[in-house]
Design an enzyme around this catalytic site. Structure first.
Site, mmCIF file in Angstrom:
data_model
loop_
_atom_site.group_PDB
_atom_site.id
_atom_site.type_symbol
_atom_site.label_atom_id
_atom_site.label_comp_id
_atom_site.label_asym_id
_atom_site.label_seq_id
_atom_site.Cartn_x
_atom_site.Cartn_y
_atom_site.Cartn_z
ATOM 1 N NE ARG A 175 -38.522 4.485 -64.846
ATOM 2 C CZ ARG A 175 -38.999 5.636 -65.289
ATOM 3 N NH1 ARG A 175 -39.016 6.694 -64.491
ATOM 4 N NH2 ARG A 175 -39.485 5.731 -66.514
HETATM 5 P P1 FAD Z 1 -43.257 -5.942 -59.520
HETATM 6 O O1 FAD Z 1 -43.040 -6.008 -60.958
HETATM 7 O O2 FAD Z 1 -44.209 -6.891 -58.910
HETATM 8 O O3 FAD Z 1 -41.903 -6.020 -58.745
HETATM 9 C C1 FAD Z 1 -40.803 -5.250 -59.165
HETATM 10 C C2 FAD Z 1 -39.850 -5.077 -57.984
HETATM 11 O O4 FAD Z 1 -40.535 -4.338 -56.977
HETATM 12 C C3 FAD Z 1 -39.455 -6.424 -57.352
HETATM 13 O O5 FAD Z 1 -38.125 -6.341 -56.887
HETATM 14 C C4 FAD Z 1 -40.397 -6.537 -56.177
HETATM 15 O O6 FAD Z 1 -39.885 -7.334 -55.135
HETATM 16 C C5 FAD Z 1 -40.507 -5.082 -55.762
HETATM 17 N N1 FAD Z 1 -41.751 -4.829 -55.038
HETATM 18 C C6 FAD Z 1 -43.014 -5.064 -55.460
HETATM 19 N N2 FAD Z 1 -43.892 -4.735 -54.496
HETATM 20 C C7 FAD Z 1 -43.159 -4.269 -53.449
HETATM 21 C C8 FAD Z 1 -43.463 -3.776 -52.148
HETATM 22 N N3 FAD Z 1 -44.711 -3.685 -51.698
HETATM 23 N N4 FAD Z 1 -42.439 -3.405 -51.357
HETATM 24 C C9 FAD Z 1 -41.158 -3.486 -51.776
HETATM 25 N N5 FAD Z 1 -40.794 -3.954 -52.981
HETATM 26 C C10 FAD Z 1 -41.786 -4.330 -53.813
HETATM 27 N N6 FAD Z 1 -42.249 2.067 -65.106
HETATM 28 C C11 FAD Z 1 -41.986 3.372 -64.986
HETATM 29 O O7 FAD Z 1 -41.251 3.764 -64.071
HETATM 30 N N7 FAD Z 1 -42.518 4.277 -65.851
HETATM 31 C C12 FAD Z 1 -43.340 3.918 -66.857
HETATM 32 O O8 FAD Z 1 -43.795 4.758 -67.610
HETATM 33 C C13 FAD Z 1 -43.668 2.534 -66.978
HETATM 34 N N8 FAD Z 1 -44.503 2.117 -67.957
HETATM 35 C C14 FAD Z 1 -44.808 0.786 -68.045
HETATM 36 C C15 FAD Z 1 -45.703 0.384 -69.040
HETATM 37 C C16 FAD Z 1 -46.038 -0.960 -69.143
HETATM 38 C C17 FAD Z 1 -47.027 -1.391 -70.220
HETATM 39 C C18 FAD Z 1 -45.475 -1.916 -68.250
HETATM 40 C C19 FAD Z 1 -45.855 -3.373 -68.329
HETATM 41 C C20 FAD Z 1 -44.585 -1.511 -67.272
HETATM 42 C C21 FAD Z 1 -44.235 -0.160 -67.167
HETATM 43 N N9 FAD Z 1 -43.336 0.287 -66.199
HETATM 44 C C22 FAD Z 1 -43.078 1.624 -66.075
HETATM 45 C C23 FAD Z 1 -42.607 -0.680 -65.345
HETATM 46 C C24 FAD Z 1 -43.312 -1.053 -64.020
HETATM 47 O O9 FAD Z 1 -44.689 -0.748 -64.065
HETATM 48 C C25 FAD Z 1 -42.668 -0.340 -62.846
HETATM 49 O O10 FAD Z 1 -41.322 -0.757 -62.734
HETATM 50 C C26 FAD Z 1 -43.337 -0.596 -61.500
HETATM 51 O O11 FAD Z 1 -42.692 0.152 -60.503
HETATM 52 C C27 FAD Z 1 -43.330 -2.076 -61.066
HETATM 53 O O12 FAD Z 1 -44.200 -2.198 -59.957
HETATM 54 P P2 FAD Z 1 -44.927 -3.577 -59.637
HETATM 55 O O13 FAD Z 1 -45.833 -3.335 -58.471
HETATM 56 O O14 FAD Z 1 -45.522 -4.153 -60.831
HETATM 57 O O15 FAD Z 1 -43.701 -4.417 -59.134
HETATM 58 N N1 EPU Z 2 -36.863 6.618 -79.649
HETATM 59 C C1 EPU Z 2 -36.351 6.081 -80.793
HETATM 60 N N2 EPU Z 2 -36.477 4.729 -80.992
HETATM 61 C C2 EPU Z 2 -37.075 3.920 -80.081
HETATM 62 C C3 EPU Z 2 -37.580 4.465 -78.900
HETATM 63 C C4 EPU Z 2 -37.468 5.833 -78.700
HETATM 64 O O1 EPU Z 2 -35.794 6.791 -81.621
HETATM 65 O O2 EPU Z 2 -37.146 2.700 -80.352
HETATM 66 C C5 EPU Z 2 -36.789 8.073 -79.443
HETATM 67 C C6 EPU Z 2 -38.157 8.728 -79.556
HETATM 68 O O3 EPU Z 2 -38.494 8.999 -80.891
HETATM 69 C C7 EPU Z 2 -37.997 9.977 -78.719
HETATM 70 C C8 EPU Z 2 -36.971 9.557 -77.648
HETATM 71 O O4 EPU Z 2 -36.322 8.383 -78.146
HETATM 72 O O5 EPU Z 2 -37.454 11.008 -79.485
HETATM 73 C C9 EPU Z 2 -37.598 9.294 -76.282
HETATM 74 O O6 EPU Z 2 -38.568 8.240 -76.413
HETATM 75 P P1 EPU Z 2 -39.819 8.107 -75.430
HETATM 76 O O7 EPU Z 2 -40.591 9.389 -75.459
HETATM 77 O O8 EPU Z 2 -40.538 6.867 -75.746
HETATM 78 O O9 EPU Z 2 -39.172 8.053 -73.983
HETATM 79 P P2 EPU Z 2 -38.151 7.016 -73.361
HETATM 80 O O10 EPU Z 2 -37.096 7.842 -72.709
HETATM 81 O O11 EPU Z 2 -37.712 5.991 -74.320
HETATM 82 C C10 EPU Z 2 -39.269 6.992 -71.029
HETATM 83 C C11 EPU Z 2 -39.454 5.958 -69.945
HETATM 84 C C12 EPU Z 2 -40.791 5.260 -70.062
HETATM 85 C C13 EPU Z 2 -41.908 6.294 -70.036
HETATM 86 C C14 EPU Z 2 -41.694 7.247 -71.219
HETATM 87 C C15 EPU Z 2 -42.744 8.343 -71.263
HETATM 88 C C16 EPU Z 2 -37.345 5.035 -69.194
HETATM 89 C C17 EPU Z 2 -36.404 3.892 -69.277
HETATM 90 N N3 EPU Z 2 -38.409 4.969 -69.996
HETATM 91 O O12 EPU Z 2 -39.074 6.298 -72.246
HETATM 92 O O13 EPU Z 2 -40.932 4.448 -68.889
HETATM 93 O O14 EPU Z 2 -43.168 5.670 -70.148
HETATM 94 O O15 EPU Z 2 -40.399 7.876 -71.070
HETATM 95 O O16 EPU Z 2 -42.577 9.215 -70.194
HETATM 96 O O17 EPU Z 2 -37.125 5.954 -68.411
HETATM 97 C C18 EPU Z 2 -40.472 2.271 -68.010
HETATM 98 O O18 EPU Z 2 -39.672 2.812 -67.239
HETATM 99 O O19 EPU Z 2 -40.716 1.035 -67.969
HETATM 100 C C19 EPU Z 2 -41.155 3.085 -69.011
HETATM 101 C C20 EPU Z 2 -41.984 2.567 -69.900
#
Ligand code: FAD
Ligand code: EPU
Length: 306
Positions: A175
């Protein structure tokens, strides 16, 4: 300029409009700012001549209800288009290097296109509702893959100019791209591996399956990064915080690392829940969200110059 004022066009042709940012975030929270929709490098340079922030898909943002004083840049036009034609000079039979993919391209649509082409490396990022630039900036991913798995070259723009770097030039990790905040990822070339439509689809479905337990309401994704590989959600859950409410925001009962907007939440509601988590989870955890305007505006130095 107020929201009722008309759209204007900047000297270099960027569309400039005062808009409620809540509309541009997945959390649905945030006041107004002047938004610059930029389609060319010339427009980007003009937009960056005053204090600015770069907005992507708004899927990792908690923006203050008061809005922002600085302008907000959004990539549009060619900077939000993808040229997926393999580069004839850079590609080999085992590796496809694409043309330029704009930072403003929505990631989910790009991942669907790559699946149809049967090209692998980025399918682990399925389900991330980001733009390419935002996803690259924070190296978004899941445990099945991350953005840096599929990057060949990054074009980065700052007020000082434009430069091209490769992943090897950056100290990237979980990240984290190593790119300073507010350095704009304007375009990237992707590095992909020829595979089959079915294999890519299977890998996407597998990665997507891990999302089954994530809430479906308005949210900016996970609030905290996983400390040392441990699920932050599990830690917050173990602290007994699932379902905790502040105003109209709530720690999701489905997964404790997600704060959801129940309808009409404010940024103060979300901050109150973040404070509650910080004070009640015994392990230090780094925030994943970007907080606007709390986070510093410009970090203009490259990491290696720091
Ligand atoms: P924004 O939210 O618009 O901005 C976030 C940051 O990025 C800000 O600092 C902004 O200035 C910067 N930024 C945006 N565009 C640019 C650019 N072109 N150049 C430089 N900086 C920029 N994240 C994960 O890593 N894994 C997941 O599984 C995951 N699942 C998600 C599920 C949901 C339902 C949601 C709502 C979010 C999830 N996220 C996840 C978080 C999010 O999608 C990521 O952090 C993503 O990288 C944010 O990108 P964005 O374009 O929306 O950036
Ligand atoms: N768990 C709990 N309670 C909770 C949540 C999770 O007990 O409330 C347990 C689950 O049961 C499981 C373990 O924790 O045994 C891991 O949970 P999960 O599989 O949901 O993965 P996570 O590590 O919590 C990460 C990323 C997500 C990504 C998922 C799937 C981070 C911070 N989060 O979640 O990314 O979608 O794996 O790959 O790294 C994001 O970064 O915004 C994000 C959504």
């Amino acid at each position: 300029m107020t929201a009722s004022e008309p759209v204007t066009v900047s000297q270099t042709g960027a569309r400039v409009e005062r808009l409620p940012l809540a509309r541009y975030t997945t959390l649905g929270v945030g006041g107004e700012a002047e938004v610059w929709f930029v389609s060319t490098h010339e427009q980007l340079a003009e937009a960056m001549s005053q204090p600015y922030r770069i907005l992507g898909g708004g899927s990792n943002l908690v923006i203050a209800d008061e809005g922002l004083r600085e302008r907000v840049i959004r990539l549009a036009g060619p900077l939000a288009e993808a040229d997926l034609e393999p580069d004839a000079e850079l590609s080999t039979p085992d590796q496809i290097i694409t043309g330029w993919v704009g930072g403003g391209v929505p990631l989910p649509g790009l991942i669907r296109k790559l699946q149809k082409l049967g090209w692998s490396n980025l399918e682990g990022t399925v389900g991330i509702p980001a733009q390419v630039g935002g996803a690259v900036w924070m190296n978004a991913g899941t445990r099945y893959g991350e953005m840096f798995d599929g990057l060949h070259t990054l074009e980065i723009v700052t007020p000082e100019g434009t430069r091209q770097v490769t992943p090897d030039d950056l100290k990237w990790g979980y990240r984290d791209s190593g790119i300073p905040r507010n350095h704009i990822v304007s375009r990237v070339r992707l590095k992909l591996r020829p595979s089959t439509q079915d294999a890519v689809l299977d890998a996407m479905n597998f990665a997507d399956n891990a999302r089954k337990g994530q809430p479906k309401m308005k949210t900016p994704g996970c609030a905290f990064k996983n400390p040392g590989g441990v699920s932050a959600g599990k830690l917050i859950d173990e602290a007994g915080l699932k379902g905790l409410r502040a105003g109209n925001a709530m720690i999701a009962p489905e997964h404790a690392n997600f704060i959801v907007n129940l309808g009409g939440a404010t940024s103060a509601d979300v901050h109150a829940l973040l404070d509650a988590i910080r004070s009640r989870v015994p392990v230090p955890m780094e925030l994943e969200y970007e907080l606007w305007p709390e986070h510093q505006l410009l970090e203009n130095r490259w990491p290696e110059q720091a």
